[in-house]
Design a protein around this motif. Structure first.
Motif, PDB file in Angstrom:
ATOM      1  N   ALA A 103      65.097  41.756 -74.727  1.00  0.00           N
ATOM      2  CA  ALA A 103      66.301  41.687 -73.891  1.00  0.00           C
ATOM      3  C   ALA A 103      66.024  42.346 -72.537  1.00  0.00           C
ATOM      4  O   ALA A 103      66.473  41.857 -71.488  1.00  0.00           O
ATOM      5  CB  ALA A 103      67.467  42.363 -74.610  1.00  0.00           C
ATOM      6  N   SER A 149      63.691  33.823 -72.421  1.00  0.00           N
ATOM      7  CA  SER A 149      63.790  33.964 -73.864  1.00  0.00           C
ATOM      8  C   SER A 149      63.722  32.572 -74.490  1.00  0.00           C
ATOM      9  O   SER A 149      64.631  31.759 -74.324  1.00  0.00           O
ATOM     10  CB  SER A 149      65.127  34.659 -74.164  1.00  0.00           C
ATOM     11  OG  SER A 149      65.274  34.862 -75.528  1.00  0.00           O
ATOM     12  N   SER A 199      53.675  33.172 -74.219  1.00  0.00           N
ATOM     13  CA  SER A 199      54.369  34.250 -74.959  1.00  0.00           C
ATOM     14  C   SER A 199      53.396  35.253 -75.552  1.00  0.00           C
ATOM     15  O   SER A 199      53.812  36.198 -76.228  1.00  0.00           O
ATOM     16  CB  SER A 199      55.234  33.646 -76.074  1.00  0.00           C
ATOM     17  OG  SER A 199      54.418  32.978 -77.016  1.00  0.00           O
TER      18      SER A 199
HETATM   19 CO1  B12 Z   1      58.476  41.340 -83.646  1.00  0.00          CO
HETATM   20  N1  B12 Z   1      57.969  41.471 -81.837  1.00  0.00           N
HETATM   21  N2  B12 Z   1      57.297  39.818 -83.825  1.00  0.00           N
HETATM   22  N3  B12 Z   1      59.404  40.987 -85.268  1.00  0.00           N
HETATM   23  N4  B12 Z   1      59.661  42.741 -83.207  1.00  0.00           N
HETATM   24  C1  B12 Z   1      58.916  42.217 -80.998  1.00  0.00           C
HETATM   25  C2  B12 Z   1      60.104  41.339 -80.723  1.00  0.00           C
HETATM   26  C3  B12 Z   1      58.047  42.534 -79.728  1.00  0.00           C
HETATM   27  C4  B12 Z   1      58.904  42.651 -78.484  1.00  0.00           C
HETATM   28  C5  B12 Z   1      57.175  43.782 -79.907  1.00  0.00           C
HETATM   29  C6  B12 Z   1      56.519  44.210 -78.606  1.00  0.00           C
HETATM   30  O1  B12 Z   1      55.700  43.532 -78.028  1.00  0.00           O
HETATM   31  N5  B12 Z   1      56.884  45.368 -78.097  1.00  0.00           N
HETATM   32  C7  B12 Z   1      57.047  41.309 -79.717  1.00  0.00           C
HETATM   33  C8  B12 Z   1      57.527  40.077 -78.933  1.00  0.00           C
HETATM   34  C9  B12 Z   1      56.793  39.818 -77.635  1.00  0.00           C
HETATM   35  C10 B12 Z   1      57.332  38.607 -76.945  1.00  0.00           C
HETATM   36  O2  B12 Z   1      58.463  38.203 -77.120  1.00  0.00           O
HETATM   37  N6  B12 Z   1      56.487  37.986 -76.108  1.00  0.00           N
HETATM   38  C11 B12 Z   1      56.987  40.966 -81.197  1.00  0.00           C
HETATM   39  C12 B12 Z   1      56.002  40.120 -81.770  1.00  0.00           C
HETATM   40  C13 B12 Z   1      54.711  39.932 -80.989  1.00  0.00           C
HETATM   41  C14 B12 Z   1      56.242  39.501 -83.001  1.00  0.00           C
HETATM   42  C15 B12 Z   1      55.422  38.367 -83.648  1.00  0.00           C
HETATM   43  C16 B12 Z   1      54.863  37.334 -82.663  1.00  0.00           C
HETATM   44  C17 B12 Z   1      54.273  39.002 -84.474  1.00  0.00           C
HETATM   45  C18 B12 Z   1      53.499  38.015 -85.318  1.00  0.00           C
HETATM   46  O3  B12 Z   1      53.747  37.901 -86.488  1.00  0.00           O
HETATM   47  N7  B12 Z   1      52.559  37.281 -84.736  1.00  0.00           N
HETATM   48  C19 B12 Z   1      56.478  37.747 -84.601  1.00  0.00           C
HETATM   49  C20 B12 Z   1      57.297  36.651 -83.903  1.00  0.00           C
HETATM   50  C21 B12 Z   1      58.368  36.077 -84.771  1.00  0.00           C
HETATM   51  C22 B12 Z   1      59.565  35.608 -83.928  1.00  0.00           C
HETATM   52  O4  B12 Z   1      60.350  36.448 -83.491  1.00  0.00           O
HETATM   53  N8  B12 Z   1      59.677  34.318 -83.687  1.00  0.00           N
HETATM   54  C23 B12 Z   1      57.364  38.938 -84.835  1.00  0.00           C
HETATM   55  C24 B12 Z   1      58.124  39.061 -85.986  1.00  0.00           C
HETATM   56  C25 B12 Z   1      59.069  40.037 -86.179  1.00  0.00           C
HETATM   57  C26 B12 Z   1      59.912  40.157 -87.449  1.00  0.00           C
HETATM   58  C27 B12 Z   1      59.161  40.996 -88.458  1.00  0.00           C
HETATM   59  C28 B12 Z   1      60.225  38.802 -88.069  1.00  0.00           C
HETATM   60  C29 B12 Z   1      61.144  40.935 -86.896  1.00  0.00           C
HETATM   61  C30 B12 Z   1      62.325  40.063 -86.417  1.00  0.00           C
HETATM   62  C31 B12 Z   1      61.989  39.231 -85.173  1.00  0.00           C
HETATM   63  C32 B12 Z   1      63.185  38.656 -84.432  1.00  0.00           C
HETATM   64  O5  B12 Z   1      64.257  39.222 -84.431  1.00  0.00           O
HETATM   65  N9  B12 Z   1      62.994  37.540 -83.759  1.00  0.00           N
HETATM   66  C33 B12 Z   1      60.533  41.619 -85.678  1.00  0.00           C
HETATM   67  C34 B12 Z   1      61.138  42.717 -85.069  1.00  0.00           C
HETATM   68  C35 B12 Z   1      62.268  43.403 -85.812  1.00  0.00           C
HETATM   69  C36 B12 Z   1      60.711  43.198 -83.809  1.00  0.00           C
HETATM   70  C37 B12 Z   1      61.363  44.328 -82.988  1.00  0.00           C
HETATM   71  C38 B12 Z   1      60.961  45.674 -83.588  1.00  0.00           C
HETATM   72  C39 B12 Z   1      62.887  44.225 -82.865  1.00  0.00           C
HETATM   73  C40 B12 Z   1      63.377  42.811 -82.552  1.00  0.00           C
HETATM   74  C41 B12 Z   1      64.875  42.689 -82.686  1.00  0.00           C
HETATM   75  O6  B12 Z   1      65.599  43.553 -82.290  1.00  0.00           O
HETATM   76  N10 B12 Z   1      65.304  41.557 -83.236  1.00  0.00           N
HETATM   77  C42 B12 Z   1      60.699  44.075 -81.578  1.00  0.00           C
HETATM   78  C43 B12 Z   1      60.465  45.333 -80.748  1.00  0.00           C
HETATM   79  C44 B12 Z   1      61.734  45.794 -80.088  1.00  0.00           C
HETATM   80  O7  B12 Z   1      62.451  45.029 -79.495  1.00  0.00           O
HETATM   81  N11 B12 Z   1      62.020  47.075 -80.180  1.00  0.00           N
HETATM   82  C45 B12 Z   1      59.380  43.342 -81.927  1.00  0.00           C
HETATM   83  C46 B12 Z   1      66.715  41.216 -83.317  1.00  0.00           C
HETATM   84  C47 B12 Z   1      66.950  40.066 -82.287  1.00  0.00           C
HETATM   85  C48 B12 Z   1      68.416  39.692 -82.252  1.00  0.00           C
HETATM   86  O8  B12 Z   1      66.560  40.618 -81.077  1.00  0.00           O
HETATM   87  O9  B12 Z   1      64.454  39.151 -80.835  1.00  0.00           O
HETATM   88  O10 B12 Z   1      64.798  41.211 -79.411  1.00  0.00           O
HETATM   89  P1  B12 Z   1      65.377  40.056 -80.130  1.00  0.00           P
HETATM   90  O11 B12 Z   1      66.352  39.154 -79.260  1.00  0.00           O
HETATM   91  C49 B12 Z   1      66.001  38.181 -78.356  1.00  0.00           C
HETATM   92  C50 B12 Z   1      66.033  36.769 -78.932  1.00  0.00           C
HETATM   93  O12 B12 Z   1      65.987  36.767 -80.367  1.00  0.00           O
HETATM   94  C51 B12 Z   1      67.300  36.133 -78.416  1.00  0.00           C
HETATM   95  O13 B12 Z   1      67.759  36.997 -77.387  1.00  0.00           O
HETATM   96  C52 B12 Z   1      67.136  38.247 -77.370  1.00  0.00           C
HETATM   97  C53 B12 Z   1      66.659  38.619 -75.999  1.00  0.00           C
HETATM   98  O14 B12 Z   1      65.637  37.789 -75.544  1.00  0.00           O
HETATM   99  N12 B12 Z   1      68.425  35.949 -79.353  1.00  0.00           N
HETATM  100  C54 B12 Z   1      69.264  34.872 -79.311  1.00  0.00           C
HETATM  101  C55 B12 Z   1      68.818  36.742 -80.340  1.00  0.00           C
HETATM  102  N13 B12 Z   1      69.904  36.224 -80.959  1.00  0.00           N
HETATM  103  C56 B12 Z   1      70.210  35.058 -80.339  1.00  0.00           C
HETATM  104  C57 B12 Z   1      71.225  34.143 -80.567  1.00  0.00           C
HETATM  105  C58 B12 Z   1      71.290  33.005 -79.754  1.00  0.00           C
HETATM  106  C59 B12 Z   1      72.359  32.018 -79.992  1.00  0.00           C
HETATM  107  C60 B12 Z   1      70.334  32.816 -78.711  1.00  0.00           C
HETATM  108  C61 B12 Z   1      70.380  31.595 -77.842  1.00  0.00           C
HETATM  109  C62 B12 Z   1      69.321  33.762 -78.498  1.00  0.00           C
END
Ligand code: B12
Length: 378
Positions: free
Chosen positions: A142, A152, A165
């Protein structure tokens, strides 16, 4: 000192310390993210690895009351390795996802953020800063999205125009009122390749992930892997890259800028059978520096066992029988039973029947019965 000047100097300095992209944003509340997190929580789509309450995750001033802005950093990592070792029948190999190649990225990014912090403090002695990488409360994505580092994507990853990515993210909260960058335009359009390619249908709609179905998450759990996912994880030992590998924005993106992030082929694509016998110490010595080892040996060994079953690796039968009979961990014994059922030789069947008579853990018994049943049905 002018903020613009300081900001330019920080950008230039960041390049010299191995930060590939940097962006600035305000420390305002992440209002949209708050809604997204609420929704994820309601739907039980979260992994459980996220840190902090929704408020802490979206209100930077709860983490650093003086915060005025956030610096987002991205470090690019390789997507291909030179001389990929190939597994063969009798000598199968597993795979660690790219985010586990080289040294643990938490260490690599933390070092860069520390250097950046020292530089800023030299320039602004009363600067207050707080840095985080992955394990902090803020959503690194975010922050990066709002700071214009990348957009995103539908696979939920932050996609940069320069490196796709395949970038790690981190950030620094500061009390310096930097001038915010603008978010960049969404680049997915009507493409749905990642949604279609996800082996478990974990991307429920563009941008939204059900982490409970995501293979990257499932490879990191410590319990029995639900049956539905066992063949789907294939030979993955840690993480999953499918939704990134198929992304058109990642075509031709393969960044080899940082020596410490280069993969060691024998470690990131290790032979499966020797991994069955690693002691805790050996596991730590060999894999301890990789981010994929953070959950310890057990999930990795469970995945090794499932991968051998997935390959129907006949030469692993003796090892799997020994594990099924002697390993103190029920998850490991039960997973070995499942794999023996998949391999399905007469020796495996006989060993399963004998082991079932002696097994006293109910869940392992269930796995053994299922394995025997599956063998009879085939
Ligand atoms: Co991870 N992970 N992860 N991860 N993970 C992080 C996201 C991070 C940022 C770590 C880092 O580099 N510091 C990187 C991502 C880098 C990047 O984006 N370029 C990372 C990585 C590298 C991975 C993997 C590629 C590792 C791998 O296995 N090769 C995979 C990718 C899987 C995937 O996400 N498609 C991976 C997997 C995971 C699991 C274990 C599955 C979980 C859940 C992932 C997820 O939520 N997508 C996971 C976590 C928990 C995290 C962590 C610790 C928190 C993420 C989180 O809060 N998730 C972060 C580090 C951090 O942020 N502190 C790393 C909850 C969702 C809601 O939040 O993904 O950050 P978010 O949200 C974004 C999008 O999902 C989107 O908007 C947000 C802002 O961009 N979004 C949307 C969310 N909800 C919705 C709803 C709608 C309708 C829409 C349109 C969009």
């Amino acid at each position: 000192m002018k903020i613009e000047e300081l900001q330019k100097d920080i950008q230039a300095y960041a390049k010299t310390i191995g930060i590939d992209k940097i962006g600035f944003t305000t420390a305002d509340i992440f209002t949209e993210m708050k809604e997204r997190l609420r929704r994820q929580q309601e739907l039980q789509y979260q992994s459980g690895f996220e840190k902090g309450s929704i408020e802490e995750r979206t209100e930077p001033q709860r983490l650093l009351p003086e915060s005025k802005s956030i610096i987002s950093i991205a470090v690019a990592y390789p997507s291909r390795m030179e001389k990929t070792p190939r597994g063969t029948k009798g000598d199968r190999r597993g795979i660690f996802a790219r985010a586990s190649w080289g040294i643990d990225y938490h260490v690599a990014l933390r070092e860069r953020l520390d250097k950046l912090g020292e530089y800023i403090k030299k320039r602004v002695p009363d600067a207050v800063i707080k840095s985080m990488v992955d394990t902090g409360e803020l959503s690194d994505r975010a922050v990066a999205e709002r700071a214009g580092v990348g957009f995103s994507g539908k696979n939920t990853s932050i996609i940069t125009k320069e490196y796709g990515s395949f970038v790690y993210l981190g950030e620094m909260l500061t009390n310096i009122p930097f001038i915010p960058d603008s978010p960049i335009e969404d680049g997915c359009g009507d493409c749905t390749i990642c949604l279609d390619a996800c082996p478990t249908g974990a991307i429920v709609q563009g941008g939204q992930l059900n982490a409970q179905r995501c293979i990257a998450f499932l490879t990191q759990t410590k319990d029995f892997l639900p049956e539905e996912f066992r063949t789907k994880i294939g030979n993955r030992l840690y993480g999953c890259d499918t939704c990134q590998q198929v992304c058109p924005w990642n075509r031709g993106k393969d960044s080899h800028f940082h020596k410490e992030l280069e993969p060691e082929p024998e470690l990131v694509k290790p032979r499966l059978k020797p991994m069955l016998h690693l002691s805790n110490r050996e596991f730590k010595e060999k894999f301890g520096h990789m981010s994929g080892s953070w959950r310890g040996k057990k999930p990795i060994q469970r995945n090794v066992i499932l991968a051998l079953g997935h390959y129907k690796e006949v030469t692993a039968v003796d090892d799997l029988i020994a594990i099924m009979k002697n390993d103190p961990r029920p998850v490991i014994r039960g997973s070995a039973a499942w794999s023996l059922g998949k391999i399905g030789t007469d020796v495996a069947r006989e060993a399963l029947s004998h082991a079932l008579e002696k097994e006293d853990d109910e869940q392992v018994q269930y796995e053994m019965e299922n394995a025997l049943f599956a063998m009879t049905a085939n």
